[in-house]
Enzyme design. Structure first.
Site, PDB file in Angstrom:
ATOM      1  CD  GLU A 286      -3.321  -0.064   2.097  1.00 59.41           C
ATOM      2  OE1 GLU A 286      -4.461  -0.459   1.893  1.00 59.41           O
ATOM      3  OE2 GLU A 286      -2.919   0.325   3.215  1.00 59.41           O
ATOM      4  CG  HIS A 307       7.848 -29.549   0.243  1.00 60.62           C
ATOM      5  ND1 HIS A 307       8.304 -30.832   0.047  1.00 60.62           N
ATOM      6  CD2 HIS A 307       8.640 -29.012   1.218  1.00 60.62           C
ATOM      7  CE1 HIS A 307       9.302 -31.087   0.875  1.00 60.62           C
ATOM      8  NE2 HIS A 307       9.522 -29.984   1.592  1.00 60.62           N
ATOM      9  CE  LYS A 421     -12.385   1.364   1.159  1.00 59.94           C
ATOM     10  NZ  LYS A 421     -11.801   2.351   2.053  1.00 59.94           N
TER      11      LYS A 421
END
Ligand code: PA5
Length: 445
Positions: A286, A307, A421
């Site tokens: 951010e 793995h 948003k």
């Protein structure tokens, strides 16, 4: 001794001259930060937080934690992004990722309001049913949808179970000192409130009440956490790269980015560090990821991810470098006994502590990955306790600010977070978003 940068595994990737070449840029970034003259300079409260924090509130945090420990089997921590990751990261780092499952004299802690998943919400509702619980709602703006939605649900549950007065004594709100819906609601209902200072942004707020209350409820030593952060604040002050490991780290990652590495993978050999990885990803992602710039922060827990991701790291696209957080000592060790039959052929591992085996995995991997063309910065941390964690949190915060200034971005804003948003509110029909709704629906049809 605290966190130190080990650059041994950068040979062949970063030359001494390159680090020297960064000196003027790092000094300029340091000057920008210390003179408070850079982008986002009204969000620098975190710089002096380890010494300037509100001591009265700190005492109230401890008292609230004691009450919660006494009267609650479960604490629900409601928040998202910077209002949740730091607390969860610190609790899991210190108490382990199985904190809720182990025997203890502190409440189980569940984090909610960090997604809009009805499945997860239902599961947490069923987890608190029949149990004594308290809620810590954390939101700086006091208006973020995800936590606000979850808070509505659990506030109702508390009021139904304990009545309005009883609920009031089990709700703790961490928010702005004066503004926002949550502050207004808290004042109206009489909840105990804690403050997120104006000049501390969400992702830099773990050492405020945002992190400290949940961390204290888990039985962690928040004095030691703040002392570690204070040591970092005192030590990481020189503008010289060779006298300031925090700046050295910022310079190294900037050099690697300029040389074509577009991703930084934070690695630790402890599963309990997985949420610290998430906190780090928010902090750097951010802060740096804007204006078309920034390293992509990613993470892994080894040997687990060796793995799965190990193949890509060793042999895949040469796009990343690793930053390995290497602990000098395990929090707990386990002695591996010899088996006289050696039926499983594992006696070559026995008669020693398991931490030795984990460390050989680290040594083997760092050599394999660097020989495979992946630069490794190693951050040597003596051990994973509250003091060292506090130091590490401050180290990463300061490195992140300097990194942002080296990139020429504002490390303290997050304009890109608003786009989703706006679309979501429009599609949900929130008042004020009517025009955007029609345009978005046309795009979806
Ligand atoms: O770092 C940030 O600023 C964000 O992650 C915020 O913390 C997050 O969006 C939550 O915001 P708020 O605390 O206002 O609910």
């Amino acid at each position: 001794m605290a966190l130190k940068v080990n650059d041994k595994y950068l040979k062949g990737f970063v030359g001494a001259d390159e680090l020297k070449g960064m000196e003027p840029l790092v000094k300029a970034a340091h000057e920008t930060l210390t003179s408070k003259s850079g982008l986002g300079n009204d969000f620098l409260g975190w710089v002096t937080l380890p010494t300037d924090y509100d001591k009265d509130e700190f005492a109230r945090i401890k008292a609230a934690a004691e009450k919660i420990k006494k009267d609650s089997e479960v604490l629900l921590v409601i928040g998202i992004g910077g209002s949740y990751l730091g607390a969860r990261a610190a609790i899991e780092a210190i108490k382990g990722s199985l904190y809720n499952n182990v025997k203890k004299d502190t409440p189980d802690i569940y984090f909610i309001g960090n997604s809009i998943s009805p499945t997860y919400l239902n599961q947490v509702v069923s987890l608190v049913e029949g149990k004594d619980f308290s809620v810590n709602i954390i939101s700086k703006s006091g208006t973020t949808t995800e936590p606000a939605l979850a808070f509505r649900v659990f506030r109702d549950m508390l009021e139904e179970k304990y009545g309005a007065e009883g609920a009031k004594s089990r709700i703790y709100a961490t928010t702005d000192k004066a503004r926002g819906t949550l502050k207004e609601l808290s004042d109206e209902k009489g909840y105990e409130t804690f403050v997120i200072p104006d000049d501390v942004g969400g992702r830099f707020s773990v050492l405020t009440a945002v992190g400290l209350l949940p961390i204290a409820c888990a039985g962690c030593d928040i004095d030691a956490l703040m002392n570690g952060a204070k040591a970092a604040q005192d030590e990481l002050v020189s503008p010289e790269i060779d006298k300031n490991d925090c700046y050295k780290y910022a310079a190294l990652r900037n050099i690697l980015n300029r040389k074509g590495r577009s991703a930084e993978m934070l690695v630790a050999y402890e599963p309990s560090f997985a949420m610290m990885n998430e906190w780090f990803k928010q902090l750097f992602g951010e802060s740096e990821g804007k204006d078309g710039k920034g390293l992509y922060p990613t993470s892994a827990v080894f040997s687990t991810d060796l793995h799965s991701l190990g193949q890509f790291i060793q042999d895949g696209t040469k796009m990343l470098f690793e930053t390995v957080v290497h602990f000098g000592k395990a929090q707990q060790d386990f002695f591996l006994k010899d088996d006289p039959t050696n039926g499983d052929g594992l006696n070559f591992l026995s008669n020693q502590n398991m931490s030795v085996v984990n460390d050989k995995a680290y040594q083997g991997t760092v050599i394999a990955h660097t020989e495979g063309g992946v630069p490794n910065i190693v951050l040597e941390v003596p051990e994973l306790n509250e003091y060292e964690l506090g130091y590490m949190i401050y180290f990463f915060e300061k490195a992140c600010a300097i990194s942002g200034y080296l990139l020429g971005v504002n490390p303290f804003n997050q304009p890109g977070v608003e786009s989703y948003k706006k679309n979501m509110f429009a599609l949900l029909g929130k008042p004020g978003y009517e025009d955007a709704k029609a345009a978005l629906e046309a795009k979806l049809s």
